[in-house]
Design a protein around this motif. Structure first.
Motif, short mmCIF file in Angstrom:
data_model
loop_
_atom_site.label_atom_id
_atom_site.label_comp_id
_atom_site.label_asym_id
_atom_site.label_seq_id
_atom_site.Cartn_x
_atom_site.Cartn_y
_atom_site.Cartn_z
N PRO A 75 26.21 78.28 63.01
CA PRO A 75 27.04 78.47 61.83
C PRO A 75 28.14 76.86 61.56
CG PRO A 75 27.55 80.20 63.30
CD PRO A 75 26.59 79.22 64.17
N PHE A 76 27.97 75.98 62.35
CA PHE A 76 28.46 74.92 62.39
C PHE A 76 27.89 74.14 60.88
CE2 PHE A 76 28.03 70.19 62.70
CZ PHE A 76 29.34 69.74 62.54
N PHE A 77 26.35 74.02 61.01
CA PHE A 77 25.68 73.40 60.15
C PHE A 77 25.57 74.50 58.84
CE2 PHE A 77 24.00 71.43 63.99
CZ PHE A 77 24.28 70.08 63.55
N VAL A 78 25.63 75.69 58.93
CA VAL A 78 25.98 76.43 57.71
C VAL A 78 27.17 75.86 56.90
CG1 VAL A 78 26.17 78.89 56.66
CG2 VAL A 78 24.71 78.49 58.81
N ASP A 79 28.32 75.73 57.51
CA ASP A 79 29.44 75.22 56.84
C ASP A 79 29.14 73.86 56.31
OD1 ASP A 79 30.77 77.61 57.51
OD2 ASP A 79 31.74 76.63 59.14
#
Length: 341
Positions: A75-79
């Motif tokens: 989810p870090f890279f989704v953000d």
């Protein structure tokens, strides 16, 4: 299979030249009203859609920027992607998001794709620590901005977080809570972020008068939940189990938490856990996870804005000055690290 309708088909149907159709599409004010209406009628009737890729190829400027990240399952890279997409949309551009899966060979394939598609530029979190893949971009003269990575040995722009400071925040918190035996579930050692967070952890121990032997490193091949569960199993098998663990990202930390829960080990009473990134799932875990927060959306936004600035015609006519932006992390304390010692 039905053939696509081309500009020549429109010209034939409207009884005009290809140049007139082009003018109607690109410079309608230069075409007489009656002719323009006839061409537009033919476009609507045939269902013609202009080729954006062909237009961009002629203009030499794409309306797409690439974004290549280590793991879109994180989810870090989704953000990060959310932030980049926001900035690109405001500039009338789109974002092509690709996932290297932490593989240098897959990264090289995607970088070749970006070059073939003549994208405006690329936002890149490198998987290849050697920098060979980046050299290909330089040869093709494709602008890029490094994301979540300091531009070491390069002159290109970068947006990152001070991971040394972040690692120090995590371990200083654990030391202040009374822990003297700490594990570091570190992820692939070739990643700069992993090494920097370890450096910060050791700095915090040194500040407390503790040597490096107080940090037991457990490397993993990947930065996901499954790797965290595996590290948790190894942790449980140690003859002298540490009382706390610092994980290089939240997915690893959630995996360790699952392994402890399955083994009946209490968190935080038997083992304190600190993660990194502060993804949305950190606060929603069975035991809410203490984590070092990175401003991921801000990173994506800033990186895209820097790339847009570099590729603007007005800027390109001058001399673009590359720069590094280093953001500061913050510790978000939750129950996973609040045992009384």
């Amino acid at each position: 299979m039905a053939q696509s309708v081309g500009i020549k088909d429109v010209a034939r149907a409207a009884g005009v030249s290809v140049g007139t159709v082009s003018n109607v599409i690109n410079r309608p004010d230069t075409v007489a009203t009656e002719t323009r209406a006839r061409v537009q009628s033919a476009i609507d009737r045939l269902g013609y859609v202009r080729s954006e890729s062909a237009r961009q190829l002629r203009a030499g400027r794409s309306r797409i920027m690439g974004l290549l990240v280590l793991d879109m399952g994180n989810p870090f890279f989704v953000d990060v992607a959310r932030g980049a997409e926001r900035a690109a949309r405001e500039a009338g551009l789109g974002v092509m998001v690709c996932n290297s899966a932490q593989s240098a060979s897959e990264e090289a394939d995607y970088l070749s794709l970006f070059a073939e598609q003549r994208v405006r530029g690329v936002l890149l979190t490198p998987a290849d620590a050697t920098g060979r893949n980046i050299e290909m971009f330089r040869r093709h003269n494709i602008p890029f901005v490094l994301v979540d990575r300091v531009a070491e040995g390069t002159t290109e722009c970068s947006v990152s977080v001070d991971d040394v400071a972040g690692g120090a925040l995590a371990v200083r918190h654990l030391v202040d809570a009374g822990h003297r035996s700490i594990a570091y579930v570190s992820g692939p050692p070739g990643l700069n972020q992993v090494r920097d967070r370890r450096t910060g952890a050791l700095n915090a121990l040194r500040e407390a008068g503790l040597g490096p032997e107080h940090l037991r490193e457990l490397p993993t091949e990947r930065l996901d939940v499954a790797a965290g569960r595996d590290a948790g199993a190894r942790l449980l098998g140690l003859a002298e189990r540490p009382t706390a663990v610092f994980c290089a990202n939240d997915l690893l930390a959630l995996g360790v938490l699952q392994a402890m829960y399955a083994a009946g080990v209490g968190v935080p009473d038997d083992l304190a856990i600190v993660g990194y990134d502060d993804i949305e799932f950190a606060a929603a875990a069975a035991v809410p996870l203490t984590s070092v927060r990175q401003p991921a959306v801000t990173m994506g936004t800033l990186a895209a804005e820097m790339l847009l600035e570099e590729t603007e015609e007005e800027t390109a006519a001058k001399k673009h000055e590359h720069r590094r932006v280093v953001l500061q992390p913050e510790l978000v304390v939750r129950r996973s690290s609040l045992s009384a010692r």
